[in-house]
Design a protein around this motif. Structure first.
Motif, PDB file in Angstrom:
ATOM      1  N   VAL A  39       0.643  -1.126  -0.264  1.00  0.00           N
ATOM      2  CA  VAL A  39       0.103  -0.283  -0.109  1.00  0.00           C
ATOM      3  C   VAL A  39       1.084   1.212   0.426  1.00  0.00           C
ATOM      4  CG1 VAL A  39      -1.485   1.101   0.938  1.00  0.00           C
ATOM      5  CG2 VAL A  39      -2.176  -0.912   1.166  1.00  0.00           C
ATOM      6  N   GLN A  40       1.975   1.219   0.733  1.00  0.00           N
ATOM      7  CA  GLN A  40       3.006   2.565   0.570  1.00  0.00           C
ATOM      8  C   GLN A  40       2.843   2.589  -0.361  1.00  0.00           C
ATOM      9  OE1 GLN A  40       6.131   0.959   3.407  1.00  0.00           O
ATOM     10  NE2 GLN A  40       5.581   3.106   4.811  1.00  0.00           N
ATOM     11  N   ARG A  41       4.142   1.510  -1.744  1.00  0.00           N
ATOM     12  CA  ARG A  41       4.005   1.346  -2.735  1.00  0.00           C
ATOM     13  C   ARG A  41       3.368   2.541  -4.063  1.00  0.00           C
ATOM     14  NH1 ARG A  41       6.053  -3.601  -1.753  1.00  0.00           N
ATOM     15  NH2 ARG A  41       5.005  -4.686  -3.450  1.00  0.00           N
ATOM     16  N   CYS A  42       2.114   2.269  -3.115  1.00  0.00           N
ATOM     17  CA  CYS A  42       1.043   2.640  -4.245  1.00  0.00           C
ATOM     18  C   CYS A  42      -0.151   3.691  -4.243  1.00  0.00           C
ATOM     19  CB  CYS A  42      -0.054   1.049  -4.000  1.00  0.00           C
ATOM     20  SG  CYS A  42       0.477  -1.013  -4.663  1.00  0.00           S
ATOM     21  N   LYS A  43       0.689   4.566  -4.448  1.00  0.00           N
ATOM     22  CA  LYS A  43       0.043   5.861  -4.286  1.00  0.00           C
ATOM     23  C   LYS A  43      -1.012   6.009  -5.045  1.00  0.00           C
ATOM     24  CE  LYS A  43       3.561   6.632  -1.260  1.00  0.00           C
ATOM     25  NZ  LYS A  43       2.998   6.418  -0.349  1.00  0.00           N
ATOM     26  N   VAL A  96      -2.437  -3.100  -6.224  1.00  0.00           N
ATOM     27  CA  VAL A  96      -1.579  -4.063  -7.377  1.00  0.00           C
ATOM     28  C   VAL A  96       0.235  -3.084  -7.592  1.00  0.00           C
ATOM     29  CG1 VAL A  96      -0.744  -4.528 -10.160  1.00  0.00           C
ATOM     30  CG2 VAL A  96      -3.429  -4.568  -8.540  1.00  0.00           C
ATOM     31  N   ASP A  97       0.995  -3.701  -7.132  1.00  0.00           N
ATOM     32  CA  ASP A  97       2.302  -3.391  -7.412  1.00  0.00           C
ATOM     33  C   ASP A  97       2.037  -2.433  -8.820  1.00  0.00           C
ATOM     34  OD1 ASP A  97       5.168  -3.474  -6.312  1.00  0.00           O
ATOM     35  OD2 ASP A  97       5.409  -4.506  -8.652  1.00  0.00           O
ATOM     36  N   SER A  98       3.681  -1.875  -8.992  1.00  0.00           N
ATOM     37  CA  SER A  98       3.607  -1.584 -10.418  1.00  0.00           C
ATOM     38  C   SER A  98       4.314  -2.554 -11.115  1.00  0.00           C
ATOM     39  CB  SER A  98       4.493  -0.170 -10.097  1.00  0.00           C
ATOM     40  OG  SER A  98       5.762  -0.569  -9.849  1.00  0.00           O
ATOM     41  N   SER A  99       5.230  -3.181 -10.664  1.00  0.00           N
ATOM     42  CA  SER A  99       5.456  -4.151 -11.988  1.00  0.00           C
ATOM     43  C   SER A  99       4.475  -5.057 -12.646  1.00  0.00           C
ATOM     44  CB  SER A  99       5.955  -5.501 -11.402  1.00  0.00           C
ATOM     45  OG  SER A  99       5.508  -5.841 -10.251  1.00  0.00           O
ATOM     46  N   GLN A 100       3.006  -5.316 -12.117  1.00  0.00           N
ATOM     47  CA  GLN A 100       1.948  -5.436 -12.863  1.00  0.00           C
ATOM     48  C   GLN A 100       0.734  -5.044 -13.501  1.00  0.00           C
ATOM     49  OE1 GLN A 100       2.591  -9.316 -13.135  1.00  0.00           O
ATOM     50  NE2 GLN A 100       4.916  -8.707 -11.223  1.00  0.00           N
ATOM     51  N   ARG A 101       0.986  -3.836 -13.432  1.00  0.00           N
ATOM     52  CA  ARG A 101       0.056  -3.032 -14.278  1.00  0.00           C
ATOM     53  C   ARG A 101      -0.937  -3.271 -15.117  1.00  0.00           C
ATOM     54  NH1 ARG A 101       0.503   2.411  -9.861  1.00  0.00           N
ATOM     55  NH2 ARG A 101       0.706   0.874  -8.004  1.00  0.00           N
ATOM     56  N   ASN A 131      -8.750  10.168  -9.543  1.00  0.00           N
ATOM     57  CA  ASN A 131      -8.041   8.043  -9.797  1.00  0.00           C
ATOM     58  C   ASN A 131      -9.085   7.739 -11.020  1.00  0.00           C
ATOM     59  OD1 ASN A 131      -6.849   6.197  -9.611  1.00  0.00           O
ATOM     60  ND2 ASN A 131      -7.222   6.025  -6.977  1.00  0.00           N
ATOM     61  N   LYS A 132      -8.232   8.097 -12.130  1.00  0.00           N
ATOM     62  CA  LYS A 132      -8.647   7.444 -13.301  1.00  0.00           C
ATOM     63  C   LYS A 132      -8.320   6.277 -13.472  1.00  0.00           C
ATOM     64  CE  LYS A 132      -8.274   8.159 -18.341  1.00  0.00           C
ATOM     65  NZ  LYS A 132     -10.023   8.391 -18.281  1.00  0.00           N
ATOM     66  N   ALA A 133      -7.040   5.662 -13.015  1.00  0.00           N
ATOM     67  CA  ALA A 133      -6.994   4.458 -12.734  1.00  0.00           C
ATOM     68  C   ALA A 133      -8.231   3.234 -12.222  1.00  0.00           C
ATOM     69  CB  ALA A 133      -5.550   3.612 -12.857  1.00  0.00           C
ATOM     70  N   SER A 134      -8.503   4.274 -11.147  1.00  0.00           N
ATOM     71  CA  SER A 134      -9.621   3.657  -9.864  1.00  0.00           C
ATOM     72  C   SER A 134     -10.929   3.448 -11.166  1.00  0.00           C
ATOM     73  CB  SER A 134      -9.596   3.975  -8.950  1.00  0.00           C
ATOM     74  OG  SER A 134     -10.910   3.735  -8.003  1.00  0.00           O
TER      75      SER A 134
END
Ligand SMILES: CC(C)(COP(=O)(O)OP(=O)(O)OC[C@H]1O[C@@H](n2cnc3c(N)ncnc32)[C@H](O)[C@@H]1OP(=O)(O)O)[C@@H](O)C(=O)NCCC(=O)NCCS
Length: 179
Positions: A39-43, A96-101, A131-134
């Protein structure tokens, strides 16, 4: 390939077509600290306390989902049934970790989760306007289920957040039926 190709709903009476590189499971208390870091990594997700993540991975494990690749936590959804509305799954956070988006992981987690929880005909979540992605993730979910999506203001920046957080819109998806 469209990230939602894994999501196609099967004809009634057949098993879901579900090919995925991910391993999906209920989170466990031992996941709490990794969820905290994910969650910390997922701004721009709000960080909760690690204690909160531990509660999500224990008391709310049945209504949350973890996704792994090679034993690494790469996706997480926290959720719960609305206490006064048991047919409604509230999705708290999707990470979702950035590596898997962009590979359909969020869509797959949402589908897996609502199937596992069972007996839900509505999904609620809240999203900030920017938050367009959301928005696209939940629009895709609604589209795949052929379910209506409506939104209305819920937590207001000034009225509820003392100006310290953008307003959160309540998104209501449903009713839907899973086959
Ligand atoms: C939002 C998030 C969970 C999406 O995860 P993902 O696994 O990449 O999403 P998916 O691949 O399943 O895509 C779902 C839909 O959203 C769209 N989408 C995903 N990321 C997008 C982006 N950055 N911008 C615009 N649309 C996006 C996809 O195109 C897809 O829609 P489509 O099938 O109509 O093309 C991920 O970007 C993330 O963790 N972001 C940081 C945390 C966050 O903002 N969470 C909000 C809760 S959803």
């Amino acid at each position: 390939m469209s990230p939602t190709s894994d999501f196609s709903l099967p004809e009634q009476g057949t098993q879901p077509v579900m090919t995925s590189e991910y391993h999906f499971r209920c989170p466990q208390p031992s996941d709490g600290s990794e969820v905290f870091r994910l969650v910390q990594r997922c701004k721009p997700l709000d960080e909760n306390s690690m204690y909160c993540n531990l509660l999500q991975c224990s008391h709310f494990s049945d209504t949350s989902i973890a996704a792994e690749v090679d034993g690494e936590l790469v996706g997480f959804i926290s959720g719960y049934r609305l206490p006064q509305q048991a047919n409604t799954l509230f999705v708290w956070q999707v990470a979702v970790d950035s590596s898997q988006r962009g590979k359909g992981l969020a869509s797959q987690m949402l589908e897996q989760l609502v199937r596992r929880v069972g007996n839900v005909t509505y999904l609620h979540t809240t999203i900030t306007a920017d938050n367009k992605a959301s928005w696209n993730t939940f629009k895709r979910f609604a589209l795949n289920l052929g379910a209506p999506l409506t939104n209305k203001s819920f937590f207001d920046k000034h009225q509820h957040f003392s100006g310290e957080h953008d307003s959160e819109e309540l998104v209501v998806i449903g009713p839907f039926t899973l086959f």
